[in-house]
Design an enzyme around this catalytic site. Structure first.
Site, PDB file in Angstrom:
ATOM      1  N   CYS A  55       0.810  -1.221   0.000  1.00 11.78           N
ATOM      2  CA  CYS A  55       0.000   0.000   0.000  1.00 11.78           C
ATOM      3  C   CYS A  55       0.846   1.276   0.000  1.00 11.78           C
ATOM      4  CB  CYS A  55      -0.982   0.035   1.166  1.00 11.78           C
ATOM      5  SG  CYS A  55      -2.334   1.176   0.821  1.00 11.78           S
ATOM      6  N   CYS A  85      -5.807   2.079  -4.255  1.00 11.51           N
ATOM      7  CA  CYS A  85      -5.308   2.598  -2.993  1.00 11.51           C
ATOM      8  C   CYS A  85      -6.259   3.693  -2.523  1.00 11.51           C
ATOM      9  CB  CYS A  85      -3.890   3.137  -3.198  1.00 11.51           C
ATOM     10  SG  CYS A  85      -3.024   3.366  -1.661  1.00 11.51           S
TER      11      CYS A  85
HETATM   12  P1  FAD Z   1      -0.336 -10.991   3.894  1.00 12.33           P
HETATM   13  O1  FAD Z   1      -1.784 -10.704   3.992  1.00 12.33           O
HETATM   14  O2  FAD Z   1       0.595 -10.077   4.600  1.00 12.33           O
HETATM   15  O3  FAD Z   1      -0.160 -12.484   4.372  1.00 12.33           O
HETATM   16  C1  FAD Z   1       1.047 -13.189   4.334  1.00 12.33           C
HETATM   17  C2  FAD Z   1       0.903 -14.356   5.302  1.00 12.33           C
HETATM   18  O4  FAD Z   1       1.978 -15.250   5.099  1.00 12.33           O
HETATM   19  C3  FAD Z   1       0.950 -13.917   6.753  1.00 12.33           C
HETATM   20  O5  FAD Z   1      -0.198 -14.374   7.421  1.00 12.33           O
HETATM   21  C4  FAD Z   1       2.229 -14.516   7.286  1.00 12.33           C
HETATM   22  O6  FAD Z   1       2.123 -14.944   8.626  1.00 12.33           O
HETATM   23  C5  FAD Z   1       2.433 -15.699   6.355  1.00 12.33           C
HETATM   24  N1  FAD Z   1       3.833 -16.068   6.179  1.00 12.33           N
HETATM   25  C6  FAD Z   1       4.907 -15.265   6.010  1.00 12.33           C
HETATM   26  N2  FAD Z   1       6.031 -15.989   5.901  1.00 12.33           N
HETATM   27  C7  FAD Z   1       5.661 -17.289   5.981  1.00 12.33           C
HETATM   28  C8  FAD Z   1       6.377 -18.515   5.931  1.00 12.33           C
HETATM   29  N3  FAD Z   1       7.700 -18.553   5.793  1.00 12.33           N
HETATM   30  N4  FAD Z   1       5.674 -19.676   6.053  1.00 12.33           N
HETATM   31  C9  FAD Z   1       4.316 -19.650   6.200  1.00 12.33           C
HETATM   32  N5  FAD Z   1       3.600 -18.514   6.258  1.00 12.33           N
HETATM   33  C10 FAD Z   1       4.267 -17.354   6.149  1.00 12.33           C
HETATM   34  N6  FAD Z   1      -4.323  -2.749   0.656  1.00 12.33           N
HETATM   35  C11 FAD Z   1      -5.425  -2.240   0.008  1.00 12.33           C
HETATM   36  O7  FAD Z   1      -5.896  -2.834  -0.955  1.00 12.33           O
HETATM   37  N7  FAD Z   1      -6.020  -1.077   0.426  1.00 12.33           N
HETATM   38  C12 FAD Z   1      -5.541  -0.401   1.486  1.00 12.33           C
HETATM   39  O8  FAD Z   1      -6.110   0.628   1.865  1.00 12.33           O
HETATM   40  C13 FAD Z   1      -4.388  -0.894   2.189  1.00 12.33           C
HETATM   41  N8  FAD Z   1      -3.875  -0.232   3.247  1.00 12.33           N
HETATM   42  C14 FAD Z   1      -2.837  -0.779   3.968  1.00 12.33           C
HETATM   43  C15 FAD Z   1      -2.375  -0.119   5.087  1.00 12.33           C
HETATM   44  C16 FAD Z   1      -1.368  -0.665   5.876  1.00 12.33           C
HETATM   45  C17 FAD Z   1      -0.881   0.079   7.088  1.00 12.33           C
HETATM   46  C18 FAD Z   1      -0.827  -1.935   5.525  1.00 12.33           C
HETATM   47  C19 FAD Z   1       0.217  -2.586   6.390  1.00 12.33           C
HETATM   48  C20 FAD Z   1      -1.264  -2.589   4.384  1.00 12.33           C
HETATM   49  C21 FAD Z   1      -2.264  -2.022   3.592  1.00 12.33           C
HETATM   50  N9  FAD Z   1      -2.735  -2.642   2.417  1.00 12.33           N
HETATM   51  C22 FAD Z   1      -3.815  -2.112   1.728  1.00 12.33           C
HETATM   52  C23 FAD Z   1      -1.991  -3.778   1.826  1.00 12.33           C
HETATM   53  C24 FAD Z   1      -2.610  -5.128   2.076  1.00 12.33           C
HETATM   54  O9  FAD Z   1      -2.887  -5.326   3.432  1.00 12.33           O
HETATM   55  C25 FAD Z   1      -1.638  -6.192   1.571  1.00 12.33           C
HETATM   56  O10 FAD Z   1      -1.258  -5.901   0.240  1.00 12.33           O
HETATM   57  C26 FAD Z   1      -2.225  -7.586   1.606  1.00 12.33           C
HETATM   58  O11 FAD Z   1      -2.713  -7.917   2.886  1.00 12.33           O
HETATM   59  C27 FAD Z   1      -1.172  -8.604   1.182  1.00 12.33           C
HETATM   60  O12 FAD Z   1      -1.684  -9.901   1.187  1.00 12.33           O
HETATM   61  P2  FAD Z   1      -0.707 -11.155   1.062  1.00 12.33           P
HETATM   62  O13 FAD Z   1      -1.579 -12.352   1.103  1.00 12.33           O
HETATM   63  O14 FAD Z   1       0.216 -10.968  -0.074  1.00 12.33           O
HETATM   64  O15 FAD Z   1       0.170 -11.037   2.380  1.00 12.33           O
END
Ligand code: FAD
Ligand code: UQ1
Length: 413
Positions: A161, A341
């Site tokens: 984000c 965003c």
């Molecule tokens: P995540 O949801 O981060 O999940 C990754 C998972 O993998 C975690 O649960 C972790 O524990 C697990 N993991 C990591 N390493 C390992 C491993 N080695 N083995 C097993 N499991 C593991 N997005 C929007 O669309 N709109 C917004 O307004 C927005 N605002 C945001 C504001 C903030 C402050 C933040 C921090 C993020 C924001 N985002 C927003 C971004 C959004 O939250 C992320 O892009 C999204 O959650 C990513 O999803 P993901 O599945 O890739 O990773």
């Protein structure tokens, strides 16, 4: 060795969006999700939590409550993948086998890359919305702020984000006004980047709002050190050595981020360490039984939950075709780079940026100019989208707003 038809690494946004649907289709206990954390977080809410607009509890649910009921939850952490043997190693040395693999491990916050940051975080006015441990501190410090320099930083790496670094600056500034401390404070956004936002249209809006509100924006200004005891923050030009030291009373830090290190070590990463997939089909470039979506994938778009919604529809389609032997990369479903965003610029105003990270052009859903700050978009983001996230995206039934964008496009202009 336990073996599953499909293993999904990561029970975050991307991992659950995919495993929810595929565990239903592939059958009970055929899909395993490897996730070490006891809690799943709706991270987009953390900007609201940091600004005191939503309680932290609204952003968290126990993992067991959001895990698809047909999937097996392996509560563990992956330390290595052997893609040639379809084998995964877990932190405790156990192994797991897969026929097909989805990698969705998110991005890693590298707090220790800034000297003095790990020791300062959560103390002496230093905070970050990027950790579940400090996001509530942001609101505490904003409330307690009595004037002086309030500094907001953005690192020189991809982050999740990209707008979140500056949104909290606008919300804090709004609160300083309400608290009557704005007159004796400087609100400063120091970004290591050369632009305020990567898409021109929204960059213009954000620049206009920053000017109107007297927020100082400094480009190519990268945080390099925090001296917490003296309340000093040191900045320099990315790659340069000349330093500028600021005193601060409040410091919101967005840490440098990068791919989880085990990806490169397992031989499934690209040169930068992201899971090396075709940006359109989301299939791995070298190992066809591996797919990836979300923040840990190499797809060159903004790392957001909104992007994952769109990616999840494409990935599920292509992976199911691949499993049934029907996949053909030349007529596969293609991800268009959609990302969004929501940019809060005040406590009831929001610019809803929606765009393709591949073409750099806006892809707005609604038949209004979303470059304009609006109360309607603020309400949508605060009250409607969280519900879409918990009840539709995580259940596998939300693949982004494309359907609505298409409907609205039939309206007379
Ligand atoms: P995540 O949801 O981060 O999940 C990754 C998972 O993998 C975690 O649960 C972790 O524990 C697990 N993991 C990591 N390493 C390992 C491993 N080695 N083995 C097993 N499991 C593991 N997005 C929007 O669309 N709109 C917004 O307004 C927005 N605002 C945001 C504001 C903030 C402050 C933040 C921090 C993020 C924001 N985002 C927003 C971004 C959004 O939250 C992320 O892009 C999204 O959650 C990513 O999803 P993901 O599945 O890739 O990773
Ligand atoms: C979205 O689909 C989504 O995922 C659920 C987000 O993540 C939190 C978003 O921030 C946005 C803006 C969207 C896009 C949704 C609409 C209704 C425009």
């Amino acid at each position: 060795i336990p073996s599953y038809k499909l293993v999904v690494i990561g029970g975050g946004t991307g991992g659950l969006a995919v495993s929810s649907t595929l565990s239903k289709i592939l059958g009970k206990n055929e899909v395993a999700v490897i996730e070490p954390s006891n809690f799943h977080y709706y991270q987009p809410l953390w900007t609201f939590v940091g600004a005191g607009i939503k309680p932290f509890s609204d952003s968290a649910k126990p993992t067991e409550q959001v895990m698809p009921s047909d999937a097996v939850w392996i509560k563990n952490k992956v330390t290595a993948i052997e893609p040639n043997g379809n084998l995964i190693t877990l932190q405790d040395g156990q192994k797991v086998k897969y026929d097909y693999l989805v990698v969705a491990t998110g991005i890693q916050c590298n707090w220790d890359k800034i000297k003095g940051l790990p020791e300062s975080l959560g103390k002496n006015g230093v905070t970050s919305n990027y950790s579940e441990k400090t996001v509530e501190k942001t609101w505490e410090f904003i409330r307690e702020f009595k004037g002086g320099n309030a500094i907001f930083t953005m690192p020189n790496t991809p982050i999740k984000c990209p707008g979140a670094a500056i949104k909290i600056a606008y919300l804090a500034e709004d609160h300083f006004n309400k608290n009557h401390v704005r007159g004796k404070s400087n609100v400063i956004y120091n970004t290591a980047m050369g632009k305020i936002f990567s898409i021109e249209k929204y960059a213009k809006s954000l620049t206009r709002v920053a000017k109107d509100r007297g927020i100082e924006v400094n480009f190519l200004t990268e945080l390099s050190e925090i001296r917490g005891d003296k309340k000093e923050a040191v900045f320099k030009k990315p790659g340069g050595s000349e330093e500028k030291t600021y005193n601060y009373e409040f410091l919101h830090v967005v840490p440098p981020m990068g791919p989880p290190t085990f990806i490169a070590q397992s031989g499934i990463g690209n040169a930068a360490g992201w899971v090396d997939v075709d940006q359109y089909t989301l299939q791995h470039n070298k190992y066809p039984n591996i797919f990836s979506l979300g923040d840990s994938s190499s797809a060159p778009t903004s790392k957001t939950a909104a992007a994952i919604a769109a990616q999840s529809g494409i990935l599920k389609n292509n992976l199911l075709d691949y499993i049934s032997g029907k996949f053909n990369s030349s007529n596969a479903a293609r991800y268009d780079g959609y990302a969004s965003c929501p940019l809060m610029v005040g406590k009831d105003k929001l610019i809803l940026a929606e765009f393709s990270g591949y073409t750099g052009t806006p892809m707005e859903t609604f038949p209004v100019d979303q470059g304009q700050e609006r109360t309607s978009m603020y309400w949508l983001t605060k009250e409607v989208i969280p519900d879409i996230y918990w009840n539709r995206l995580l259940k596998g039934t939300w693949v982004g707003p494309q359907k609505y964008r298409n409907w609205f496009s039939y309206l007379p202009q």
